[in-house]
Enzyme design. Structure first.
Site, PDB file in Angstrom:
ATOM      1  N   ASP A  55      -1.842  -0.905  -9.437  1.00  0.00           N
ATOM      2  CA  ASP A  55      -2.158  -2.048  -9.104  1.00  0.00           C
ATOM      3  C   ASP A  55      -2.203  -2.967 -10.309  1.00  0.00           C
ATOM      4  OD1 ASP A  55      -2.318  -2.645  -6.375  1.00  0.00           O
ATOM      5  OD2 ASP A  55      -4.518  -1.889  -6.321  1.00  0.00           O
ATOM      6  N   GLU A  90       0.964  -1.319  -0.021  1.00  0.00           N
ATOM      7  CA  GLU A  90      -0.047  -0.027  -0.127  1.00  0.00           C
ATOM      8  C   GLU A  90       0.898   1.207  -0.013  1.00  0.00           C
ATOM      9  OE1 GLU A  90      -2.836  -0.843  -0.842  1.00  0.00           O
ATOM     10  OE2 GLU A  90      -3.431  -2.785   0.555  1.00  0.00           O
TER      11      GLU A  90
END
Lengths: 270, 556
Positions: free
Chosen positions: B351, B190
């Protein structure tokens, strides 16, 4: 439902109350829009009874019976604190409360110390208190000075104002909410697998051509060097209450100083 | 000669979901969908580019949990079963839509894609995706970076340093095992950074990592070039910063490309539109409607009345968007190179699952972009982050700021009222494992197995995905169950080991379920700090003294 929002980055603009907040009552703001790292399936989920854990216990313990307090920064203006108490400590606290005839005390309190620049061993200096409910076992606390280090103690505050500490956390550094004022430039040469790590001075090696107008180090000259307008909490209209920590500001220079001399014999870039 | 560089970084991750105890698992579908829509299409795209002689560079982060699932025999078998069922559904769909040419064409398209993917998986890559990525890295077109063992959000684990060191160390060791070399880069889950992590990474020989924009723009001192050049920490670990414009153009549903009205609508799947009597065999066997991938509509606009998807129109948009992205990057490079003493760098991490899974046309867009960059090479070139460091080994020294790429830029997504309860248990569990590891420096037999399983359970409980799901509400019950079950297994192992009576049968059962990291070393938790990088004094380690004397001072 327009679920494509799941790949959207949303910058919050929420109003957050700056008072100390019991975690159980006033939530940290939660956003419905998830972060960009959303990658899990749809809204359905399978809940299975038979998958239960192959273990006799089905719930995690409420307490581990060891006294401790932990301070975790959440964002530049918010920290989370959780604590646990040994049975002995709990008994002592209860009996002490019973002995007291005053309705005001002794009251469970979190005492925050600003330890910026002094290391977490030092708890002298500026501090502020937040009253808590002992049995809540955790608390969210809004702070008004980001980019600083804090230590918190859990203790009892008597009606006479005396603070009796029970447990102390390790130091925690809260993130800055804006770019640093320091523009000091030092450079390092690193090659291979750290085969060579050495300071380089002066750097950068190649001087800028004379024909270029803007001073290269100036963020104003090239907006791309700054973060975008309104970037994460950077320009939030955070009200800054009169802090009981008036001397905190000066400590900033000390932080920079402690960072800026890592290399013996290192010369500042011209 | 180019004037500047673009580094595209694709972060591929899924939590470890493997449920042999169920004939069919909803969560395993996350993997199957991502294989069909993202991982295999990206591999095929790279092969096409290589075959056409396109010069490109991509950086991939492949997390240990994802890699473990890729190489798991059970999951591979189940994936093939799933593919076969969906191909069979295609035949039925073609028959059902035979009087609707537009839908019929789309059904054929999807079935064709599924067949291509199946052939690629079975024949071309022989079920070995890791091998495919390893070969690409060895050829030099891609760079693969390491990741944390189970994608734990590390800033919230710093309270217990051995847990962080174990996450990093296991990630690095797994990488070595899979790719046969030392990783130079490390993906912070993250993009979560806080002081203290830098030393752990440097201690494992990592050369660089990536943070969110303000991790660099708020570094101290303020980096001269913002996110357009890396900075070094005192130890020489390089930090790259995410370019905000590149992320907005691609991520944002409102302003970004994936929200274009001509692109395919993700949420309109025949699984939700058709009668259960017909679609039943192709969704979950309990009658839970799950995506089939047969999606016939385009985004159309802010309306529930969706129009039929037209692949040709979408492809034209793909080209326009790739050209737009490239021209924006070239403009930025032009502006930056005028005021920098080196070639500016634009770091664009995403991502991986965005490409193909969420954004159906994503892999096409990426391919178009890579081909366009190849055609013009004067302004901008693609680069891996290692190559950039090789070209520019001298960088400014600064201390990056705590940050993440989650909503609002810090730790709120993983630390709020919906999920904060997990941390006291995770920290305590880490502490217990540390104590157990110290008590059993040379464990053997059943004790060794129990300790190794304990580490697996803790690492699995630490995955950032669970806190994320609790926060978003979707699949929150599953996430809660996962955290609890792993921690309760560890709790029982702790009690059994203290009693000296490990239940062999029960241990075998959980070993068979949580198979990840077969050769894990439990002594990671008792390892000397220097092996994993020392923690600085001023990091947030939490209120924990020596194990025997926890909690600090007592004045009561």
């Amino acid at each position: 439902m327009k679920r494509l929002r799941t790949v959207q980055r949303v910058k919050g603009r929420g109003k957050v109350d700056h008072s100390a907040t019991p975690a159980a009552k006033s939530p940290v703001e939660r956003r419905s829009a998830p972060s960009p790292s959303r990658r899990y399936g749809g809204p359905i989920e399978q809940v299975r009874a038979d998958q239960q854990l192959v273990s006799e216990e089905t719930e995690l313990p409420e307490t581990y019976g060891e006294t401790k307090i932990v301070l975790v920064p959440v964002h530049p203006f918010l920290v989370h604190v959780y604590w646990d108490l040994s049975p002995e400590h709990l008994t002592k606290i209860i009996s002490r409360k019973r002995r007291s005839r005053s309705s005001k005390g002794p009251w469970p309190t979190l005492r925050f110390y600003d330890t910026t620049g002094s290391g977490d061993a030092e708890v002298q200096g500026d501090s502020f208190d937040v009253d808590v409910e002992l049995q809540a076992m955790n608390w969210y606390v809004h702070i008004w000075k980001p980019a600083r280090s804090y230590v918190v103690e859990l203790g009892l505050r008597t009606a006479q104002g005396k603070f009796i500490p029970i447990a102390r956390s390790d130091g925690a550094r809260v993130a800055p909410a804006s770019p640093s004022k320091s523009r000091e430039e030092r450079y390092l040469l690193v090659t291979g697998d750290y085969e060579q790590v050495e300071p380089v001075s002066p750097a950068p090696a190649a001087p800028l051509p004379q024909t270029r107008e803007a001073p290269a180090h100036s963020a104003e000259a090239c907006p791309n060097f700054s973060e975008p307008e309104g970037w994460f909490l950077g320009s939030e209209p955070w009200p800054v209450p009169d802090a009981p920590t008036s001397a905190i500001e000066e400590a900033h220079a000390v932080t920079i100083q402690s960072i800026s001399s890592p290399f013996p014999g290192y010369r500042k870039a011209e | 000669m180019s004037q500047g560089y673009l580094a595209l970084v694709l972060h591929a991750h899924l939590p470890f979901v493997r449920h042999p105890e169920h004939e069919e698992s909803l969560e395993e579908n996350w993997l199957f969908e991502a294989l069909t829509e993202t991982y295999l299409p990206l591999l095929l795209m790279i092969d096409r580019l290589a075959a056409d002689g396109v010069d490109f560079r991509l950086t991939f982060s492949i997390t240990p949990t994802l890699a473990s699932m890729w190489s798991d025999g059970l999951l591979q078998e189940r994936y093939l079963e799933r593919l076969d069922r969906l191909i069979e559904l295609g035949t039925k769909e073609k028959r059902r839509t035979r009087h609707e040419p537009a839908l019929h064409g789309l059904a054929s398209m999807y079935q064709g894609q599924l067949r291509t993917i199946r052939t690629a998986f079975v024949s071309r890559y022989r079920r070995d995706l890791i091998g495919a990525f390893r070969r690409l890295q060895d050829q030099g077109t891609i760079e693969i970076i390491a990741g944390a063992a189970t994608h734990a959000y590390l800033p919230l684990l710093l309270v217990h340093p051995p847990s962080v060191r174990a996450q990093v160390r296991v990630g690095v060791d797994t990488y070595r095992g899979l790719f046969g070399r030392k990783p130079r880069g490390f993906w912070l889950p993250e993009c979560g950074f806080a002081q203290g992590l830098d030393s752990v990474l440097a201690g494992q020989g990592i050369r660089y990592t990536i943070v969110e924009t303000h991790g660099l723009t708020r570094a101290v001192p303020r980096p001269r070039y913002g996110v357009h050049a890396p900075v070094y920490t005192r130890e020489g670990l390089a930090f790259f910063g995410r370019d905000p414009a590149s992320s907005k153009q691609v991520w944002s549903a409102a302003e970004g490309y994936p929200g274009d009205f001509d692109y395919r609508e993700f949420y309109r799947d025949i699984a939700y539109d058709l009668d259960l009597g017909y679609i039943g065999p192709y969704v979950h066997r309990d009658g839970i409607r799950t995506d089939t991938g047969y999606k016939y509509y385009r985004i159309t606009g802010k309306t529930e009345r969706k129009e039929v998807y037209v692949p040709g129109r979408a492809r034209r948009k793909v080209l326009i968007h790739a050209q737009h992205f490239l021209s924006e990057k070239k403009r930025a490079i032009g502006r930056l190179s005028a005021v920098m003493d080196r070639k500016p760098l634009i770091v664009a991490p995403y991502d991986a699952e965005l490409f193909g899974h969420w954004w159906f046309e994503g892999p096409l867009w990426l391919e178009a972009l890579l081909r366009l960059v190849h055609r013009q090479r004067r302004t901008l070139r693609l680069v891996t982050l290692s190559e950039y460091l090789d070209e520019y080994p001298v960088n400014q020294v600064a201390e990056p700021a705590p940050s993440s790429w989650g909503n609002r830029g810090f730790s709120e997504v993983w630390q709020n009222r919906s999920n904060d309860w997990i941390y006291r248990h995770l920290h305590q569990a880490g502490l217990r494992l540390e104590r157990l590891a110290r008590q059993h420096p040379t464990a053997r037999g059943l004790t060794l197995r129990a300790l190794k399983q304990g580490v697996r359970e803790l690492l699995l409980a630490q995955a950032s995905d669970w806190a994320f799901m609790m926060n978003s509400g979707a699949t929150a019950t599953y996430a809660t169950q996962r955290v609890k079950s792993h921690l309760l297994r560890l709790d029982r192992l702790w009690k059994d080991l203290r009693r000296g009576a490990v239940d062999r049968q029960w241990l075998s059962a959980i070993e068979a379920q949580d198979t990840i990291f077969p050769s894990i070393d439990y002594r990671l938790f008792s390892a000397d700090k220097t092996q994993g990088g020392a923690m600085p004094r001023d990091s947030f380690r939490g209120g924990r003294g020596k194990p025997s004397k926890e909690g600090g001072t007592s004045g009561v």
